[in-house]
Scaffold this motif. Structure first.
Motif, mmCIF file in Angstrom:
data_model
loop_
_atom_site.group_PDB
_atom_site.id
_atom_site.type_symbol
_atom_site.label_atom_id
_atom_site.label_comp_id
_atom_site.label_asym_id
_atom_site.label_seq_id
_atom_site.Cartn_x
_atom_site.Cartn_y
_atom_site.Cartn_z
ATOM 1 N N ILE A 190 0.843 -1.342 -0.015
ATOM 2 C CA ILE A 190 -0.065 0.060 -0.042
ATOM 3 C C ILE A 190 0.877 1.301 0.235
ATOM 4 N N ALA A 191 0.545 2.208 -0.727
ATOM 5 C CA ALA A 191 1.186 3.550 -0.726
ATOM 6 C C ALA A 191 0.365 4.633 -1.111
ATOM 7 N N CYS A 192 0.717 5.819 -0.532
ATOM 8 C CA CYS A 192 -0.299 6.963 -0.897
ATOM 9 C C CYS A 192 0.390 7.857 -2.112
ATOM 10 N N LEU A 193 -0.635 8.118 -2.888
ATOM 11 C CA LEU A 193 -0.385 9.086 -4.117
ATOM 12 C C LEU A 193 -0.522 10.258 -3.834
ATOM 13 N N GLU A 194 0.234 11.189 -3.398
ATOM 14 C CA GLU A 194 0.146 12.535 -2.880
ATOM 15 C C GLU A 194 -0.048 13.518 -3.767
ATOM 16 N N LEU A 195 -0.788 14.318 -3.800
ATOM 17 C CA LEU A 195 -1.672 15.031 -5.040
ATOM 18 C C LEU A 195 -1.627 16.241 -4.593
ATOM 19 N N PHE A 196 -0.678 16.846 -3.382
ATOM 20 C CA PHE A 196 -0.980 18.086 -2.790
ATOM 21 C C PHE A 196 0.358 18.757 -2.651
ATOM 22 N N HIS A 197 1.153 18.641 -3.693
ATOM 23 C CA HIS A 197 2.424 19.453 -3.814
ATOM 24 C C HIS A 197 2.206 20.727 -4.478
ATOM 25 N N GLY A 198 1.097 21.311 -4.955
ATOM 26 C CA GLY A 198 0.962 22.494 -5.684
ATOM 27 C C GLY A 198 0.663 23.742 -4.873
ATOM 28 N N PRO A 199 0.485 24.539 -5.425
ATOM 29 C CA PRO A 199 0.451 26.272 -4.786
ATOM 30 C C PRO A 199 -0.340 26.286 -3.543
ATOM 31 N N THR A 200 -1.585 25.584 -3.603
ATOM 32 C CA THR A 200 -2.535 25.479 -2.614
ATOM 33 C C THR A 200 -2.671 24.271 -2.025
ATOM 34 N N LEU A 201 -1.564 23.263 -2.077
ATOM 35 C CA LEU A 201 -1.404 21.936 -1.209
ATOM 36 C C LEU A 201 -2.780 21.235 -1.278
#
Length: 431
Positions: A94-105
């Protein structure tokens, strides 16, 4: 690309027309008339490309010659240059796909920034004012506000349910001013969303202020989200790709719609899980075959506090086009999570040395229930945990460090209007 309205299949428009209109008559969502498809050899080539070239290949297949290849590459580069997704391993399978590395997190940055660049491209061709009206249950507001901030001749109006989003989420779009106006509505997100839909049905108002939508009802946002599923797949070891399942925290169901479209165009993801909190209209529908939205319940995973998800109609349409059976589907699993379970999962993830916010915790909980030994699972991290600082700190009993991106906004003054959920009050504000 030709698209049609889900409320009138004879109403056809181009991609750029659909972006400008946002929503069709009778609140009809636009959907591609024909979904492109990549053969296995093409998929292999795409997976070897960098994120920007992947995105170009995918989006160009939908948009075609409506935007030149040179311009589309520029749009993609400007949209995605600060939003590269990352994969964080949590457990053996299991892994997490982190999609919050943009300007507004938040993952909303992908769609909002692409949409803003498309609208900016259109504005250079078609003069006149544009009003972006959007409802937010949390992260959409900041993403849309940031994407259009200080853009000439574009006004942004954001509706949000008063007292039902986190303080940091609110600060991220209520402190900007300039061309961004915010309205707290004395009601639920569904009531905010209803006001947006009514506004789009008012043809005179729509024409007068150049009304457009920033929600995932706008097809440009949805198409942009397809790209990070390809990026995630390509970043996994080949042995994990064969039996990949993805658990998506679902509110308005735009994120999972994009994932299912990615599968439909050839990306060999085994299945998706529609993970909801107590607002479980879709899981109950898939289980009992009854569409019975209940009153929206406020939860700590507030971006999912939606009882009538807009994009569910698009999922139904996609399954029809592909001739997939939505009942007992091997491609679409489902489940819902209580507040108690969500908190337990945040604690469990912390013990696994991962700090999670509530939405990702919902997706993780159901993934753990559904995953089989031979499968590899990704759950989507849709927002940085610091955006839910107070909630997460209370659950894990540890202070969270605020990223520099939002630290400066925490103590800024908020500028927001407040109205009851009545269209005449919104209309007066807009005009």
């Amino acid at each position: 690309m030709k698209l049609y309205s889900l409320k009138n299949i004879f109403k056809e428009v181009t991609f750029l027309e659909a972006v400008q209109l946002g929503l069709c008559e009778k609140q009809g969502l636009f959907f591609p008339k024909k979904i492109p498809f990549f053969k296995k050899k093409e998929i292999k080539k795409i997976l070897k490309m960098n994120f920007f070239e992947k995105s170009f290949k995918i989006l160009n297949a939908f948009i075609g010659n409506e935007i030149s290849k040179t311009n589309l590459r520029k749009i993609i580069k400007k949209s995605f240059e600060h939003t590269i997704p990352k994969i964080r391993k949590i457990e053996k399978n299991i892994a997490c796909l982190e999609l919050f590395h943009g300007p507004t997190l938040a993952f909303k940055d992908f769609g909002a920034r692409f949409m803003s660049q498309i609208i900016y491209f259109l504005k250079k061709k078609n003069k006149g004012k544009v009003t972006i009206l959007t409802a937010t249950s949390g992260d959409t507001g900041a993403a849309v506000a940031n994407a259009f901030y200080k853009m000439k001749n574009v006004n942004v109006v954001i509706l949000y349910p008063k007292g039902k989003i986190s303080k940091i989420q609110e600060k991220m779009f209520c402190t900007l001013e300039e061309n961004v106006k915010t309205i707290s509505v004395n009601g639920s997100f569904d009531e905010c969303q209803k006001l947006v839909k009514i506004a789009f049905n008012d043809s005179k108002l729509k024409k007068k202020i150049g009304l457009n939508s920033g929600n995932s009802i706008n097809i440009s946002r949805l198409l942009a989200q397809i790209c990070y599923y390809f990026e995630a797949f390509s970043n996994l070891k080949k042995k994990y790709r064969k039996n990949l399942i993805i658990s998506v925290p679902c509110g308005n169901f735009g994120n999972i719609t994009a994932g299912l479209i990615a599968k439909s165009i050839g990306l060999p993801i085994k299945s998706f899980i529609a993970s909801t909190n107590s607002n479980d209209t879709v899981p109950r529908f898939l289980k009992y075959n009854k569409w019975e939205p209940k009153k929206t319940i406020s939860t700590i995973s507030n971006a999912m506090d939606i009882s009538i998800p807009n994009n569910w109609d698009r999922i139904i349409e996609l399954f029809k086009q592909k001739k997939w059976n939505i009942k007992n589907s091997k491609y679409l699993k489902f489940g819902s999570v209580s507040e108690k379970q969500t908190k337990k999962s945040i604690k469990k993830l912390y013990k696994l040395k991962y700090i999670s916010e509530p939405h990702a915790a919902v997706a993780y909980t159901i993934l753990k229930k559904k995953i089989k030994k031979e499968e590899y699972g990704l759950f989507l991290g849709t927002a940085h945990p610091s955006k839910f600082k107070d909630t997460v700190e209370e659950i894990i009993n540890k202070k969270i460090k605020l990223p520099e991106k939002i630290k400066h906004q925490k103590n800024m003054k908020s500028f927001s209007f407040s109205i009851d959920p009545k269209f005449n009050l919104l209309k007066k504000f807009l005009t």
